[in-house]
Design a protein around this motif. Structure first.
Motif, PDB file in Angstrom:
ATOM      1  N   GLY A  70      65.044 -26.745 -31.046  1.00 28.27           N
ATOM      2  CA  GLY A  70      64.436 -25.527 -30.541  1.00 28.27           C
ATOM      3  C   GLY A  70      63.720 -25.687 -29.222  1.00 28.27           C
ATOM      4  O   GLY A  70      62.867 -24.854 -28.883  1.00 28.27           O
ATOM      5  N   LYS A  71      64.036 -26.734 -28.443  1.00 27.10           N
ATOM      6  CA  LYS A  71      63.373 -26.971 -27.164  1.00 27.10           C
ATOM      7  C   LYS A  71      64.430 -27.029 -26.061  1.00 27.10           C
ATOM      8  O   LYS A  71      65.459 -27.663 -26.210  1.00 27.10           O
ATOM      9  CB  LYS A  71      62.596 -28.279 -27.191  1.00 27.10           C
ATOM     10  CG  LYS A  71      61.533 -28.360 -28.274  1.00 27.10           C
ATOM     11  CD  LYS A  71      60.890 -29.747 -28.307  1.00 27.10           C
ATOM     12  CE  LYS A  71      59.878 -29.854 -29.433  1.00 27.10           C
ATOM     13  NZ  LYS A  71      59.284 -31.216 -29.519  1.00 27.10           N
ATOM     14  N   LEU A  72      64.156 -26.377 -24.960  1.00 25.00           N
ATOM     15  CA  LEU A  72      65.068 -26.444 -23.830  1.00 25.00           C
ATOM     16  C   LEU A  72      64.274 -26.223 -22.547  1.00 25.00           C
ATOM     17  O   LEU A  72      63.820 -25.116 -22.263  1.00 25.00           O
ATOM     18  CB  LEU A  72      66.178 -25.395 -23.942  1.00 25.00           C
ATOM     19  CG  LEU A  72      67.298 -25.528 -22.913  1.00 25.00           C
ATOM     20  CD1 LEU A  72      68.067 -26.825 -23.114  1.00 25.00           C
ATOM     21  CD2 LEU A  72      68.250 -24.346 -22.975  1.00 25.00           C
ATOM     22  N   GLY A  73      64.106 -27.277 -21.789  1.00 27.49           N
ATOM     23  CA  GLY A  73      63.351 -27.191 -20.556  1.00 27.49           C
ATOM     24  C   GLY A  73      62.508 -28.433 -20.371  1.00 27.49           C
ATOM     25  O   GLY A  73      62.310 -29.214 -21.299  1.00 27.49           O
ATOM     26  N   PRO A  74      62.007 -28.630 -19.155  1.00 26.64           N
ATOM     27  CA  PRO A  74      61.182 -29.818 -18.893  1.00 26.64           C
ATOM     28  C   PRO A  74      59.860 -29.729 -19.645  1.00 26.64           C
ATOM     29  O   PRO A  74      59.384 -28.616 -19.911  1.00 26.64           O
ATOM     30  CB  PRO A  74      60.983 -29.754 -17.376  1.00 26.64           C
ATOM     31  CG  PRO A  74      61.229 -28.326 -16.995  1.00 26.64           C
ATOM     32  CD  PRO A  74      62.201 -27.785 -17.992  1.00 26.64           C
ATOM     33  N   PRO A  75      59.292 -30.888 -20.018  1.00 28.74           N
ATOM     34  CA  PRO A  75      59.809 -32.247 -19.770  1.00 28.74           C
ATOM     35  C   PRO A  75      61.001 -32.566 -20.666  1.00 28.74           C
ATOM     36  O   PRO A  75      60.970 -32.300 -21.882  1.00 28.74           O
ATOM     37  CB  PRO A  75      58.606 -33.126 -20.101  1.00 28.74           C
ATOM     38  CG  PRO A  75      57.828 -32.340 -21.105  1.00 28.74           C
ATOM     39  CD  PRO A  75      57.987 -30.904 -20.721  1.00 28.74           C
ATOM     40  N   TRP A  76      62.040 -33.131 -20.072  1.00 30.57           N
ATOM     41  CA  TRP A  76      63.262 -33.419 -20.793  1.00 30.57           C
ATOM     42  C   TRP A  76      63.117 -34.721 -21.578  1.00 30.57           C
ATOM     43  O   TRP A  76      62.397 -35.622 -21.173  1.00 30.57           O
ATOM     44  CB  TRP A  76      64.435 -33.539 -19.816  1.00 30.57           C
ATOM     45  CG  TRP A  76      64.655 -32.297 -19.027  1.00 30.57           C
ATOM     46  CD1 TRP A  76      64.262 -32.065 -17.738  1.00 30.57           C
ATOM     47  CD2 TRP A  76      65.309 -31.109 -19.472  1.00 30.57           C
ATOM     48  NE1 TRP A  76      64.628 -30.804 -17.353  1.00 30.57           N
ATOM     49  CE2 TRP A  76      65.284 -30.188 -18.399  1.00 30.57           C
ATOM     50  CE3 TRP A  76      65.915 -30.713 -20.657  1.00 30.57           C
ATOM     51  CZ2 TRP A  76      65.835 -28.922 -18.471  1.00 30.57           C
ATOM     52  CZ3 TRP A  76      66.478 -29.456 -20.741  1.00 30.57           C
ATOM     53  CH2 TRP A  76      66.436 -28.572 -19.670  1.00 30.57           C
ATOM     54  N   GLY A  87      63.720 -31.291 -10.066  1.00 35.67           N
ATOM     55  CA  GLY A  87      63.418 -29.934  -9.646  1.00 35.67           C
ATOM     56  C   GLY A  87      64.401 -28.948 -10.250  1.00 35.67           C
ATOM     57  O   GLY A  87      65.075 -29.245 -11.245  1.00 35.67           O
ATOM     58  N   PRO A  88      64.526 -27.753  -9.673  1.00 35.72           N
ATOM     59  CA  PRO A  88      65.340 -26.697 -10.268  1.00 35.72           C
ATOM     60  C   PRO A  88      66.809 -27.060 -10.455  1.00 35.72           C
ATOM     61  O   PRO A  88      67.420 -26.665 -11.446  1.00 35.72           O
ATOM     62  CB  PRO A  88      65.180 -25.536  -9.277  1.00 35.72           C
ATOM     63  CG  PRO A  88      63.898 -25.799  -8.569  1.00 35.72           C
ATOM     64  CD  PRO A  88      63.778 -27.279  -8.484  1.00 35.72           C
ATOM     65  N   ASP A  89      67.398 -27.818  -9.491  1.00 34.31           N
ATOM     66  CA  ASP A  89      68.811 -28.174  -9.629  1.00 34.31           C
ATOM     67  C   ASP A  89      69.039 -29.087 -10.833  1.00 34.31           C
ATOM     68  O   ASP A  89      69.986 -28.907 -11.599  1.00 34.31           O
ATOM     69  CB  ASP A  89      69.323 -28.853  -8.368  1.00 34.31           C
ATOM     70  CG  ASP A  89      69.475 -27.868  -7.220  1.00 34.31           C
ATOM     71  OD1 ASP A  89      69.607 -26.667  -7.494  1.00 34.31           O
ATOM     72  OD2 ASP A  89      69.444 -28.305  -6.059  1.00 34.31           O
ATOM     73  N   ARG A  90      68.166 -30.076 -11.002  1.00 32.93           N
ATOM     74  CA  ARG A  90      68.281 -30.970 -12.160  1.00 32.93           C
ATOM     75  C   ARG A  90      68.056 -30.180 -13.445  1.00 32.93           C
ATOM     76  O   ARG A  90      68.776 -30.372 -14.443  1.00 32.93           O
ATOM     77  CB  ARG A  90      67.287 -32.115 -12.049  1.00 32.93           C
ATOM     78  CG  ARG A  90      67.311 -33.080 -13.233  1.00 32.93           C
ATOM     79  CD  ARG A  90      66.419 -34.286 -12.965  1.00 32.93           C
ATOM     80  NE  ARG A  90      66.477 -35.231 -14.055  1.00 32.93           N
ATOM     81  CZ  ARG A  90      65.538 -35.342 -14.997  1.00 32.93           C
ATOM     82  NH1 ARG A  90      64.479 -34.553 -14.971  1.00 32.93           N
ATOM     83  NH2 ARG A  90      65.659 -36.252 -15.954  1.00 32.93           N
ATOM     84  N   ASP A  91      67.083 -29.303 -13.464  1.00 29.78           N
ATOM     85  CA  ASP A  91      66.824 -28.490 -14.653  1.00 29.78           C
ATOM     86  C   ASP A  91      68.033 -27.623 -14.982  1.00 29.78           C
ATOM     87  O   ASP A  91      68.399 -27.470 -16.156  1.00 29.78           O
ATOM     88  CB  ASP A  91      65.593 -27.604 -14.440  1.00 29.78           C
ATOM     89  CG  ASP A  91      64.312 -28.410 -14.327  1.00 29.78           C
ATOM     90  OD1 ASP A  91      64.307 -29.587 -14.741  1.00 29.78           O
ATOM     91  OD2 ASP A  91      63.316 -27.861 -13.810  1.00 29.78           O
ATOM     92  N   LEU A  92      68.673 -27.066 -13.955  1.00 33.79           N
ATOM     93  CA  LEU A  92      69.847 -26.232 -14.180  1.00 33.79           C
ATOM     94  C   LEU A  92      70.989 -27.043 -14.768  1.00 33.79           C
ATOM     95  O   LEU A  92      71.651 -26.616 -15.730  1.00 33.79           O
ATOM     96  CB  LEU A  92      70.274 -25.580 -12.868  1.00 33.79           C
ATOM     97  CG  LEU A  92      71.578 -24.766 -12.892  1.00 33.79           C
ATOM     98  CD1 LEU A  92      71.520 -23.666 -13.943  1.00 33.79           C
ATOM     99  CD2 LEU A  92      71.870 -24.199 -11.516  1.00 33.79           C
ATOM    100  N   LEU A  93      71.231 -28.235 -14.209  1.00 29.65           N
ATOM    101  CA  LEU A  93      72.315 -29.076 -14.717  1.00 29.65           C
ATOM    102  C   LEU A  93      72.061 -29.467 -16.171  1.00 29.65           C
ATOM    103  O   LEU A  93      72.947 -29.356 -17.026  1.00 29.65           O
ATOM    104  CB  LEU A  93      72.479 -30.315 -13.851  1.00 29.65           C
ATOM    105  CG  LEU A  93      73.509 -31.346 -14.325  1.00 29.65           C
ATOM    106  CD1 LEU A  93      74.870 -30.698 -14.532  1.00 29.65           C
ATOM    107  CD2 LEU A  93      73.602 -32.505 -13.345  1.00 29.65           C
ATOM    108  N   LEU A  94      70.863 -29.937 -16.495  1.00 33.37           N
ATOM    109  CA  LEU A  94      70.568 -30.340 -17.868  1.00 33.37           C
ATOM    110  C   LEU A  94      70.641 -29.146 -18.810  1.00 33.37           C
ATOM    111  O   LEU A  94      71.112 -29.284 -19.952  1.00 33.37           O
ATOM    112  CB  LEU A  94      69.187 -30.998 -17.935  1.00 33.37           C
ATOM    113  CG  LEU A  94      69.108 -32.398 -17.313  1.00 33.37           C
ATOM    114  CD1 LEU A  94      67.671 -32.875 -17.256  1.00 33.37           C
ATOM    115  CD2 LEU A  94      69.975 -33.390 -18.073  1.00 33.37           C
TER     116      LEU A  94
END
Length: 381
Positions: free
Chosen positions: A235-241, A197-204
């Motif tokens: 050039g990619k940043l964001g899910p899916p990781w 979720g958002p916390d994991r996305d923020l950390l990555l």
């Protein structure tokens, strides 16, 4: 208290061991241990295992050590007196480490019911540890933080991102760092049991945007070394990781486009996974690059002595769990001609000079399974 040469006296209000050194010559080693799970002071099987770990770590004499969480055994539902006994055991055993030791909270430092204090009660008040820390050595950054804070993570297992303010703190540490080797440490990796979720996305996002080179974690009770190409490079940043792949070659660590996720086996507690081995991670850094790293089993016993000011001797006995290819060993010696031997055979040595003018000598012998060896490093005028 310490007084550096030509400087004013310093008072260091630290709750553990402090090390004042003249310089490393650009090369240093550190240790990461995790999941110690102490449950009581005195003699018991877990403390005996940790004693073997501590003896070898003290012989290696790394510049510092990290404990990546779960210093305490599981204590959900126990009485407060029993929980405090676990803390007493942890304090007793951790004091055996003779180098500066930085602690991180794990999910078993959590208690959501005792005084509503979350990790603050056990990790900060009773263990005397900081909730997060950052420091630099020879330009390499080390930043450790708490991913196990209840209120964000409402269960004892798993993790979410940080207590209030830590996301901003970590972003500030990473964004203002100008070196080449940012290393981040927390108990749980964003690829193992981290709440999606958002916390994991923020950390990555923080890891990849700031080109973190290595993320050190524990929790799994087995070793899992993985790497991933930084998606920002494409050039990619964001899910899916992207999914990390097994780390099979050391050169993958040297590529600044990669991030490594290094999960270390348990130091002294119960073991999981296919290869069950108690151990700790030992890492050699040179010129802001990780040039060697491995998990050393506690069956690899290391003892160091200095029979004369110009001689350092290591006695090493390896068990049958893992061969060590190029184990880094250090000797601080006076100026002169350096020679090194491995069971009386010549051994190559690399020499750096720190700011005190003392020679810092590194050798890297290979220690096969079941082998006993004597490594001698000496200097002659």
């Amino acid at each position: 208290q310490a007084t550096p040469p030509g400087g004013a006296p310093l008072t260091l209000p630290l709750p553990g061991v402090a090390r004042v050194h003249e310089g490393t010559g650009g090369t240093f080693a550190f240790v990461a241990m995790t999941d110690l799970h102490f449950y009581r002071p005195g003699a018991n099987e877990r403390n005996e295992k940790f004693g073997r770990l501590a003896d070898s770590v003290n012989a290696l004499d790394p510049l510092f050590a990290l404990s990546l969480g779960d210093q305490l055994e599981i204590h959900s539902g126990l009485r407060d007196e029993e929980k405090k006994l676990r803390v007493m055991g942890a304090r007793e055993q951790l004091a055996r480490i003779q180098v500066p030791l930085f602690l991180l909270a794990g999910n078993h430092e959590i208690d959501k019911t005792y005084e509503g204090a979350a990790t603050q009660w056990y990790h900060e008040k009773l263990l005397g540890a900081a909730p997060y820390y950052a420091f630099q050595v020879d330009g390499a950054l080390f930043a450790g933080f708490d991913v196990s804070s209840p209120g964000l993570c409402q269960r004892e297992h798993g993790a979410s991102f940080l207590r209030a303010g830590q996301a901003e703190w970590l972003a500030r540490q990473l964004s203002t760092y100008t070196g080449r080797l940012p290393i981040v440490a927390a108990h749980i990796s964003p690829f193992t049991e981290f709440v999606d979720g958002p916390d994991r996305d923020l950390l990555l996002t923080l890891l990849y945007t700031n080109r973190v080179r290595a993320y050190l974690s524990g929790h799994l009770h087995y070793t899992q070394d993985r790497w991933v190409r930084n998606p920002l490079a494409d050039g990619k940043l964001g899910p899916p990781w992207p999914t990390p792949q097994p780390l099979t070659r050391s050169d993958l660590l040297a590529d600044p486009l990669n991030t490594a996720f290094l999960t270390t086996t348990t130091g002294s507690a119960f073991m999981l996974g296919d290869v069950k081995m108690n151990g700790y991670r030992y890492v050699l850094v040179r010129d802001q690059e990780i040039v060697w790293q491995a998990v050393l089993p506690i069956s690899l016993t290391i003892a160091r002595s200095s029979p004369a000011p110009n001689v350092v001797t290591y006695q090493i006995t390896n068990g049958n769990e893992a061969a060590m290819d190029g184990l880094p060993l250090r000797a601080d010696l006076p100026p002169g001609k350096v020679t090194a031997t491995f069971n009386n055979a010549a051994l190559p040595a690399q020499i750096t000079t720190n700011r005190a003018g003392q020679q810092v000598v590194w050798v890297q012998p290979t220690i096969a399974k079941g082998l006993s060896a004597t490594v001698t490093i000496r200097v002659d005028q």
